[in-house]
Design an enzyme around this catalytic site. Structure first.
Site, mmCIF file in Angstrom:
data_model
loop_
_atom_site.group_PDB
_atom_site.id
_atom_site.type_symbol
_atom_site.label_atom_id
_atom_site.label_comp_id
_atom_site.label_asym_id
_atom_site.label_seq_id
_atom_site.Cartn_x
_atom_site.Cartn_y
_atom_site.Cartn_z
ATOM 1 N N LEU A 262 0.797 -1.066 0.146
ATOM 2 C CA LEU A 262 -0.144 -0.099 0.044
ATOM 3 C C LEU A 262 0.833 1.247 -0.232
ATOM 4 O O LEU A 262 0.541 2.192 -0.477
ATOM 5 C CB LEU A 262 -0.805 0.099 1.177
ATOM 6 C CG LEU A 262 -2.385 -0.669 0.939
ATOM 7 C CD1 LEU A 262 -3.068 -0.562 2.429
ATOM 8 C CD2 LEU A 262 -3.113 0.054 -0.023
ATOM 9 N N ARG A 266 -0.101 3.845 -2.596
ATOM 10 C CA ARG A 266 -0.285 5.393 -2.203
ATOM 11 C C ARG A 266 0.729 6.516 -2.844
ATOM 12 O O ARG A 266 0.130 7.416 -3.254
ATOM 13 C CB ARG A 266 0.080 5.819 -0.841
ATOM 14 C CG ARG A 266 -0.997 4.808 -0.084
ATOM 15 C CD ARG A 266 -0.686 4.990 1.611
ATOM 16 N NE ARG A 266 -2.048 4.419 2.412
ATOM 17 C CZ ARG A 266 -2.032 3.630 3.326
ATOM 18 N NH1 ARG A 266 -0.786 3.401 4.125
ATOM 19 N NH2 ARG A 266 -3.022 2.809 3.701
ATOM 20 N N TRP A 404 -9.457 6.187 -1.526
ATOM 21 C CA TRP A 404 -8.894 4.846 -1.585
ATOM 22 C C TRP A 404 -7.554 4.930 -1.320
ATOM 23 O O TRP A 404 -6.792 6.013 -1.171
ATOM 24 C CB TRP A 404 -9.152 4.073 -2.905
ATOM 25 C CG TRP A 404 -8.642 4.716 -4.152
ATOM 26 C CD1 TRP A 404 -7.832 5.934 -4.253
ATOM 27 C CD2 TRP A 404 -9.099 4.468 -5.697
ATOM 28 N NE1 TRP A 404 -7.609 6.088 -5.656
ATOM 29 C CE2 TRP A 404 -8.557 5.403 -6.394
ATOM 30 C CE3 TRP A 404 -9.990 3.534 -5.933
ATOM 31 C CZ2 TRP A 404 -8.687 5.514 -7.782
ATOM 32 C CZ3 TRP A 404 -10.111 3.550 -7.389
ATOM 33 C CH2 TRP A 404 -9.340 4.456 -8.382
ATOM 34 N N GLU A 405 -6.732 3.700 -1.221
ATOM 35 C CA GLU A 405 -5.467 3.508 -0.420
ATOM 36 C C GLU A 405 -5.176 4.191 0.887
ATOM 37 O O GLU A 405 -4.237 4.781 0.985
ATOM 38 C CB GLU A 405 -4.537 4.330 -1.542
ATOM 39 C CG GLU A 405 -4.485 3.741 -2.895
ATOM 40 C CD GLU A 405 -3.838 2.664 -3.372
ATOM 41 O OE1 GLU A 405 -2.878 1.998 -2.282
ATOM 42 O OE2 GLU A 405 -4.003 2.230 -4.337
ATOM 43 N N GLY A 406 -6.411 3.812 1.704
ATOM 44 C CA GLY A 406 -6.556 4.671 2.962
ATOM 45 C C GLY A 406 -7.022 6.040 2.717
ATOM 46 O O GLY A 406 -6.312 6.830 1.908
#
Ligand code: FAD
Length: 592
Positions: A262, A266, A404-406
């Site tokens: 991730l 990110r 998304w991606e946290g």
């Protein structure tokens, strides 16, 4: 490939090092190979993707997947895959360049991004030789599409609370996976999935799951606000029989795989946002020079110039922090012994070292593109609201980047949380730095007449005030600081501002001492740093009022006054923004 010469050796260290001792990788350091790839991808994107964008956005799997194969033929699905497994194994700077350049269809870009990022890197970094042999060559050509299944209906931000389980079968030959994954990009098109599940209900682990696995079904496609040409599907597992040899790495290592991959996901998302922001500035500046109101082109209006100026400042900062960060990661990879048996695992784990910076890229990059697109749409006026003009779809497509991606909330917590962790375990010597604040404030700044000297001193002060506020908050709330989300977010925004300002100044000094100086970049550095001071001081008062419950001590007030006196810059940002806009208008394209 050229290497960075940055001295930083761990994430967050930029807060402690002096700007005067820091050198960073920037796009001006691209090798000729980097530049060729940049051009190749831009050409491909314009000729093959833009020309078919309308069809892609109508959700056309055949078209998207055939374009993916074309990217495979160009080697662009195998940049991060070792040559022995069918890839071309280029450096991470190249990955960033490709992510930035695929801008014409965000839907297609995300298909590529998952294929070359979170969908395949778990195998590249943590797979066995057999797993790599089996999957990577087909992933590199686009014959096999891959996806990454972490999110579940009841666990998104708190991904570690996943309910999906994996139970070893009685004969020890399979894991039986039960559960559900949602929002999975490439989900409807993938032949292979990285799926996270708990072994024995507790040990978070990762598995490679093929699409024809018994007990595994792919659910419906989601109907989304944007990115309509990409696949986003649910995955359903009912005693899905996954062979034991499809376990990735080791039982219980799921978090290592999930988060290290991730981190790069990110980062790449920030690159896509950068490419999008540049596109918008180019489109808006052309439009502004064409559109007339009150008898003149709207580009002549100060309000429009301000917008183009500010959009360029933020985009320049995003660009600079992105290539600085990938330079740091590339340095880290270059330090790993390529002949060591665990080379790829070590590479994957190295991504975690700069988790602070990759989260900063994600947050600042996506906030930047969100804001730039909004401003661009405003420049287009009513036409910005129409689907046949470029800003309306961009507005919808971009929105997910803050989610998304946290989510950006979670990434801000990662930034401050990791800095807190490094301070408490003394990985970074914060205590020493905090002890030096008084002497810093009581020493006359050594500002000479070199380029951006005052701005450099302001960045030094910004680092100190950032540490000061962090220390005050930590002293008051101790470990509970992590639950003070408003303060955590303000601190993380201060750290991001500092990272961006420092990166921007260093890059501008590099540009100005090169054989191709661009004067308006100095204006950019001045605007960013001057406005950073306003942002930081506003947050300073809010944070201290929270820490001191409304009655800030006299000592703290005195300290802030000293900081304010030292940090303030007297640049005429109104004129500087006009200058920047005029340069952008002249070039008719985002020029930096
Ligand atoms: C189009 C699309 C594609 C996606 N692709 C993938 C994919 O390929 N693979 C995959 O695994 N996932 C994917 N996701 C899932 C995505 O990563 C999650 O949606 C995201 O992590 C947020 O989780 P959530 O939706 O459950 O929101 P929640 O976690 O329910 O959050 C809701 C809100 O609460 C906030 N919040 C939650 N916890 C906290 C906290 N501790 N502090 C402060 N605020 C908090 C969030 O920031 C958010 O604003 C995708 C999502 C979308 C929309």
């Amino acid at each position: 490939m050229s290497k960075t010469k940055n001295e930083h050796n761990t994430g967050g260290q930029f807060l402690l090092d002096s700007i005067f001792d820091t050198s960073i990788f920037t796009r001006e350091d691209f090798s000729s190979e980097h530049r060729e790839i940049y051009k190749m991808v831009m050409d491909f994107d314009r000729e093959r993707v833009l020309s078919q964008k309308e069809e892609i956005e109508k959700f056309d799997p055949d078209l998207s997947l055939s374009l993916m194969k074309e990217l495979g033929e160009l080697g662009l699905l195998g940049i991060d895959i070792p040559e022995e497994y069918g890839g071309i194994d280029l450096d991470k700077i190249t990955s960033a360049i490709v992510a930035e350049s695929l801008v014409q269809s965000p839907s297609f870009a995300v298909t590529w991004s998952v294929q070359t990022g979170i969908g395949s890197l778990p195998i590249v970094w943590f797979g066995t030789d057999e797993q790599k042999q089996k999957y990577l060559p087909k992933i590199a050509t686009g014959e096999l599409i891959c996806a990454y299944g972490l999110t579940e209906p009841s666990s998104g931000s708190d991904a570690m609370q996943a309910d999906t389980t994996a139970t070893l079968s009685d004969d020890g030959k399979h894991y039986l996976i039960n559960g559900e994954k949602v929002f999975i990009t490439n989900g409807g098109w993938a032949g292979v999935f990285i799926v996270f599940a708990r072994v024995d209900g507790s040990k978070f682990s990762a598995f490679i799951v093929e699409n024809d696995t018994e007990g595994f079904t792919i659910g419906r496609e989601e109907n989304k606000l944007g990115m309509k040409g990409s696949s986003t599907a649910q995955l359903l597992f009912q005693d899905a029989k996954v062979p034991v040899e499809n376990l990735l790495y080791e039982v219980g290592k799921g978090a290592t795989i999930a988060f290290n991959c991730l981190n790069i996901g990110r980062f790449k998302l920030g690159c896509s946002c950068l490419g999008g922001s540049k596109q918008v500035i180019s489109a808006a500046s052309v439009y502004a020079q064409d559109r007339k109101a009150f008898g003149t082109t709207i580009s002549k209006f100060d309000a429009i110039r301000k917008k183009i100026g500010e959009m360029s400042v933020r985009t320049f900062a995003t660009d600079t922090m992105i290539y600085r960060t990938i330079g740091l990661l590339q340095n880290e990879i270059d330090l790993i012994d390529k002949d060591a048996p665990n080379y790829y695992i070590n590479t994957g784990e190295a991504m975690g070292k700069y988790a602070i910076e990759t989260s900063m890229v994600k947050v600042f990059g996506s906030d930047c593109s969100h804001w730039v697109i909004d401003q661009g749409l405003q420049i287009f006026g009513g036409y910005g609201f129409l689907e046949e003009y470029p800003l309306a779809p961009a507005y919808r497509d971009d929105r997910v980047n803050q989610i998304w991606e946290g989510t950006n909330e979670i990434n801000r917590q990662i930034i401050t949380g990791f800095i807190m962790k490094k301070a408490l375990n003394e990985e970074l010597p914060f205590r020493d730095a905090i002890r030096q604040i008084d002497s810093f404030l009581n020493t006359k700044p050594d500002v000479d007449d070199t380029l951006l000297a005052k701005e450099c001193d302001t960045v030094e002060s910004a680092k100190k005030i950032g540490l000061y506020l962090f220390n005050e908050a930590l002293s008051e709330f101790a470990q509970d600081l992590k639950n003070e989300h408003q303060i955590v977010e303000m601190l993380s925004d201060i750290f991001i501002d500092i990272y961006c300002a420092e990166s921007t100044i260093i890059r501008v000094k590099k540009i100005m001492s090169s054989d191709k100086p661009v004067a308006s970049t100095v204006d950019i550095a001045k605007v960013f740093t001057t406005e950073m001071v306003d942002r930081i001081l506003a947050k300073t008062h809010t944070i201290l009022n929270a820490v001191f419950a409304g009655s800030v001590s006299t000592e703290a007030k005195d300290t802030v006054d000293k900081f304010e006196e030292r940090m303030r810059l007297s640049n005429n940002v109104v004129q500087l923004k006009r200058n920047i806009a005029e340069y952008v208008f002249d070039q008719k394209v985002y020029p930096y």
